[in-house]
Write an enzyme that holds these catalytic residues in place. Structure first.
Site, PDB file in Angstrom:
ATOM      1  N   GLY A 154     -33.555  28.888  -2.996  1.00 42.96           N
ATOM      2  CA  GLY A 154     -34.959  29.265  -3.082  1.00 42.96           C
ATOM      3  C   GLY A 154     -35.636  29.200  -1.730  1.00 42.96           C
ATOM      4  CB  VAL A 207     -23.970  22.852   2.193  1.00 42.06           C
ATOM      5  CG1 VAL A 207     -23.363  22.168   0.965  1.00 42.06           C
ATOM      6  CG2 VAL A 207     -22.877  23.520   3.011  1.00 42.06           C
ATOM      7  CE  LYS A 265     -24.381  31.000   0.823  1.00 47.55           C
ATOM      8  NZ  LYS A 265     -25.823  31.210   0.551  1.00 47.55           N
ATOM      9  CB  ILE A 285     -29.529  18.583  -1.413  1.00 52.06           C
ATOM     10  CG1 ILE A 285     -30.060  19.093  -2.754  1.00 52.06           C
ATOM     11  CG2 ILE A 285     -28.971  17.187  -1.562  1.00 52.06           C
ATOM     12  CD1 ILE A 285     -28.985  19.269  -3.814  1.00 52.06           C
ATOM     13  CD  GLU A 329     -28.912  19.003   5.736  1.00 48.32           C
ATOM     14  OE1 GLU A 329     -28.229  19.059   4.698  1.00 48.32           O
ATOM     15  OE2 GLU A 329     -28.796  18.109   6.582  1.00 48.32           O
ATOM     16  CE  LYS A 370     -24.063  27.577  -1.231  1.00 47.16           C
ATOM     17  NZ  LYS A 370     -24.856  27.660  -2.473  1.00 47.16           N
ATOM     18  CB  ALA A 385     -35.503  40.048  15.585  1.00 50.69           C
ATOM     19  N   GLY A 403     -29.020  23.986  -0.214  1.00 53.71           N
ATOM     20  CA  GLY A 403     -30.440  24.248   0.005  1.00 53.71           C
ATOM     21  C   GLY A 403     -31.219  23.092   0.587  1.00 53.71           C
TER      22      GLY A 403
END
Length: 436
Positions: A302, A132, A105, A136, A129, A205, A43, A134
């Site tokens: 990214g 915060v 976030k 990691i 996940e 974050k 959507a 990206g």
């Protein structure tokens, strides 16, 4: 072959990345799950723009409720961002018994308690996940691998835009505005970069990390937040001469029954691992009572890195669904009822070292006046630097303090700014020598 159906709300940059993972790694995910995880509905208000991916038109809709209320969809991925309508969509998905995955976030920082409480009552999970740092895996590390530790502190470089700007200013001696414009031209900064450069994104974050690490609710508005727009090339130059780098740091600490929650430019020793985190990269440093210091470092934003985190959550939810048992790990790592309510320490209670910069006329007695005012406020000078006279007779005076109270520092600077020979408003940067 068992099949788990997922729906996606939001086909922007991250949503496009998620679709690419589904298309490129479907076979790999199937082997690892022992089942098929399939995206069956997408959507977005804009379903005509070419995003560089090929999609069956039957998958697309402009109505998010076609995803949320489809009884066959068990997992809803929310990637539209912002507060509304994201909050409404997520709560409705939970009410429909869907597991939710989000990278939002801001939504979690302000409405996390409401959303997580609703999910817990409904017996579904909310995974975040990607919200915060990206790509990691810091959230899963806190909830799972390090969950037997009491966390003493968490610090992080959590905004790639700010880190890129400060890294280039430090390396090339450029001023803030020039680097910001270049970052916007290269796509590292938004057209309106306010949330990034003023620290709001980082504070969102940090609110999540504090809740996870310390098992406490934290009011987002109680987090002290200061951005990088007032940092000059001169500050970075002086920092290097004193042996420091300047980073926009998120800092959370628990001690004496209170939580420190603050985001601000911070001088850290060049020998510290966080000082080496450059460019658009992020890093999070955790201190556990048994594991000691742990640092996770990688791409914090990214399309690809964030999509990777989203799909990691999707695989985790799929595994739980395949087990047909209770959720293996609660959304916050523990039941909400066992969390504590620690108050947030006010900035006036902070004690630490400070970098102070004054722009003054080069006249006899100026330094003595400044030193006298600092002394009257119980602020001791650790070191001082005064460069040669510049054009117009104005010079910067830079002072590094010993331990001093934030309230005393602010009162002293307010008094110093009233001096006739002061030509620029006093500037302070907090120093963190002990990040362990």
């Amino acid at each position: 072959m068992k099949e788990i159906k997922a729906g996606l709300i939001g086909l922007g940059t991250i949503g496009t990345g998620v679709v690419k993972v589904f298309q490129k790694n479907a076979e790999l995910m199937e082997k690892r799950l022992g089942a098929r995880l399939r995206l069956v509905k997408i959507a977005d208000l804009d379903i005509t723009t070419d995003r560089g991916i090929t999609l069956d038109p039957a998958l697309l809709t402009t109505d998010a409720y076609e995803v949320i209320r489809d009884p066959n969809i068990k997992v809803v991925i929310e990637l539209i961002g912002g507060y509304e309508p994201a909050r409404t969509f997520v709560l409705e998905a939970i009410a429909q018994g869907k597991h939710v995955i989000t990278a939002n976030k801001a939504l979690l920082a302000l409405h996390g308690d409401e959303i997580l409480s609703a999910a817990e009552k409904q017996g579904v999970c909310v995974m975040f996940e990607a919200a915060v740092a990206g790509g990691i895996p810091v959230i899963s590390a806190i909830k799972e691998s390090l969950c037997a530790n009491r966390f003493r502190s968490v610090q992080g470089i959590l905004n790639g835009t700010c880190n890129y700007i400060l890294s280039r200013m430090s390396r090339e001696g450029l001023e803030f505005e020039a680097v910001l414009k270049d970052a916007q031209a290269q796509g590292y900064a938004e057209a309106d970069p306010t949330f990034d450069i003023e620290g709001v994104d980082t504070a969102h974050k940090l609110a999540i990390l504090i809740s996870l690490c310390f098992g406490t609710r934290v009011d987002f508005n109680s987090i002290y937040t200061e951005g990088i727009s007032n940092i000059s090339a001169l500050d970075l130059q002086f920092a290097k001469q004193f042996g420091y780098e300047i980073k926009l740091l998120a800092i959370g600490k628990l001690g004496y029954g209170k939580v420190e929650a603050r985001v601000h430019p911070t001088m850290i020793p060049i020998s510290h691992p966080l000082a080496d985190v450059g460019g658009v990269f992020n890093a999070v440093r955790l201190q556990g009572d048994f594991v000691g210091p742990v640092m996770l470092h990688g791409q914090g934003a990214g399309m690809d890195a964030t999509a990777s985190a989203v799909m990691g959550d999707a695989m985790t939810v799929a595994r739980d669904l395949l087990r047909k048992g209770p959720l293996r790990t609660p959304s916050m790592g523990c039941a909400l009822a066992v969390r504590s309510d620690f108050p947030v320490r006010s900035m006036e209670e902070l004690v630490g070292h400070y970098y102070l910069r004054f722009g003054v006329l080069d006249r006899p007695g100026v330094l003595a006046q400044i030193a006298g005012i600092l002394g009257n406020h119980d602020i001791s000078i650790a070191s001082m630097m005064q460069p040669e006279r510049q054009v117009g007779g104005a010079v910067p005076i830079v002072i590094m303090t010993h331990d001093a109270g934030e309230a005393n520092i602010r009162a002293a600077l307010e008094e110093i700014d009233q001096l006739d020979l002061v030509r620029e408003k006093s500037h302070l940067i907090r120093i963190e020598n002990d990040l362990a």
